[in-house]
Design an enzyme around this catalytic site. Structure first.
Site, PDB file in Angstrom:
ATOM      1  N   CYS A 192       6.161   8.410   6.152  1.00 38.25           N
ATOM      2  CA  CYS A 192       5.056   8.662   7.234  1.00 38.25           C
ATOM      3  C   CYS A 192       3.700   8.501   6.590  1.00 38.25           C
ATOM      4  CB  CYS A 192       5.060  10.168   7.372  1.00 38.25           C
ATOM      5  SG  CYS A 192       6.623  10.960   8.183  1.00 38.25           S
ATOM      6  N   CYS A 347      -4.555  -3.848   0.631  1.00 37.73           N
ATOM      7  CA  CYS A 347      -3.928  -3.014   1.906  1.00 37.73           C
ATOM      8  C   CYS A 347      -4.600  -1.732   1.718  1.00 37.73           C
ATOM      9  CB  CYS A 347      -2.531  -2.927   1.719  1.00 37.73           C
ATOM     10  SG  CYS A 347      -1.745  -2.325   0.510  1.00 37.73           S
TER      11      CYS A 347
END
Lengths: 389, 81
Positions: A192, A347
């Site tokens: 998630c 990232c």
């Protein structure tokens, strides 16, 4: 479950009246709930709504295993916790909320990571185990421990807009390994935190898990055994697959090869801690910290920075001058970059960009550095004015 | 033979669609259909050993033969909680 069921007090009779007037539950069913117990693995997205409904329904003993602290990013879905709880232990926060909902129940909390060492001890006193974990090693551990102890596992799992639920570990039904004998390689399936999740989704799936736990405790209805429920929030559609017990299943089959709990981190290919530190030392020559990157920019010698996140993440925060090439597009777009030029890939936290760096090196790039800790570390150490997610 | 394919979770994102139809030869299996899809979308291939599959809403193994009109589902594991 105990053979002698506890009686209901007058206060409890008033509280549970909407259950009591239904013959399927009635006084006896409510007493079974009061005498029953459910252990929630995790007080997160799935565990939050599940535990709240179990408490409201009058399940006499609710256990919760967790070791996390409430974070702002939890509140979009983990409704057992409130804004004032940010920074508190999830267990303390959850227990407060459950007892506020229903002071007639007992809430036991276990501030530890579920492991092969403690699983049998933690599961043993409970009638039903509710799997609300967020990683594969723990899911396989919960599955195997339930099968080996003969306890039902009300399973739920979520991904972005889709959810799954089933009841595993029943004698006549399949277990999780009948469906997925082998875990996916690490990093293949986003969590998630990496993939995002619609906040209301774990509400739907967690409440299905709680419904199944309540049915098992009361003995009412048809449990979700041998059926794998799939929910798609975007299409608002439920589907169901029939899943038989696999006679060749390594845990619940006729000739099981797994007869005790194993090392699930290793089974799922998650790198052991000792090895991980060796690798990070060895890869130091391939990394740059956000402070070092800032110094390079300030000196007027900025390397080319490639942000491999998705465009919607790039919208939230970014390092000035970074170019966006999402990881999935890199294999067909790397020709836009110069293989001999110094590159910093980055990232959110450093995981995806490590893959990007490996890929670029494999196609001949010689000067690729991975930004350690990703944009979150950049925000922490260099530019706290930007938001984190 | 025409078959309908349903893809879930990450597989759906890779293929860019949740549902598609394919023509397969007689003798095709769930596994050969999967290999066809993985040739179209290379990023699917890495999921081969991790997915489970179903034919007409019944769990099925990769060697299961396909029939005209079958609906084949491919499900990757998901772990979010």
């Amino acid at each position: 479950m105990s053979s002698t069921l506890p009686d209901l007090s007058n206060e409890e009779i008033k509280r549970y009246s909407r259950h009591l007037i239904m013959p399927e539950v009635g006084v006896d069913g409510q007493r079974r709930l009061k005498g029953g117990s459910v252990l929630c693995i995790g007080a997160g997205g799935l565990g939050s709504p599940a535990a709240m409904y179990l408490a409201a329904a009058g399940v006499g003993r609710i256990g919760i295993v967790d070791f996390d602290v409430v974070d702002y990013s939890n509140l979009q879905r983990q409704i057992i916790h409130g804004t004032p709880d940010v920074g508190r232990s999830k267990l303390v926060s959850a227990k407060d909320r459950l007892l506020a909902l229903n002071p007639h129940i007992q809430v036991d909390t276990y501030e530890e990571a579920l492991s092969s060492e403690n699983a049998f001890r933690l599961f043993e006193p409970y009638d039903v185990i509710l799997d609300g974990t967020d990683n594969f090693p723990t899911r396989y551990l919960v599955n195997d421990a339930c099968v080996l102890l003969g306890k039902p596992n009300t399973y739920g799992s979520i991904f972005r807009f889709e959810g799954q639920a089933s009841v595993f570990g029943m004698k006549k039904g399949p277990c999780y390994r009948c469906l997925y004998p082998e875990p996916p390689p690490p990093g293949l399936v986003p969590s998630c935190a990496e993939g995002g999740v619609l906040g209301v989704l774990p509400g739907v799936i967690g409440v299905i898990q709680a419904t199944e736990a309540i049915k098992l405790l009361t003995g009412v209805g048809e449990p979700l055994v041998g059926r794998f429920l799939l929910y798609d929030a975007l299409k608002m559609r439920f589907r169901e697959l029939k899943v038989p017990k696999d006679p060749d299943c390594p845990v619940c089959g006729t000739h099981p090869t797994v007869t005790t709990l194993i090392d699930y981190e290793q089974f799922c290919g998650v790198r052991p801690a000792a090895e991980a530190s060796v690798v990070s030392v060895a890869s130091n020559g391939f990394e740059i910290t956000s402070v070092e990157l800032k110094q390079r920019i300030d000196k007027g010698q900025p390397p080319r920075i490639v942000d491999v996140r998705e465009p919607n993440e790039f919208q939230i925060n970014r390092i000035p001058g970074a170019e966006l090439i999402p990881l999935g597009e890199l294999p067909r777009r790397y020709a836009e970059l110069d293989a001999t030029e110094e590159l910093v890939v980055m990232c959110k936290m450093g995981g995806r960009s490590a893959k990007a760096a490996d890929f670029l090196r494999s196609v001949g790039f010689t000067r690729v550095l991975n930004l350690k800790g990703g944009v979150l570390d950049w925000v922490d150490k260099v530019d706290p004015s930007q938001p984190k997610y | 033979m025409r078959v309908t394919v349903r893809l879930f979770a990450r597989l759906r994102e890779i293929a860019g669609t949740a549902e598609l139809t394919r023509t397969v030869e007689a003798g095709a299996t769930v596994g050969s259909l999967w290999k066809d899809l993985a040739r179209e979308h290379a990023a699917l291939a890495q999921y081969e050993r991790s997915i489970s599959s179903a034919v007409n809403a019944d769990y099925a193994r990769m060697d299961r033969p396909l029939a005209d009109g079958d609906e084949v589902a491919f499900l990757p594991p998901v772990s979010g909680g």
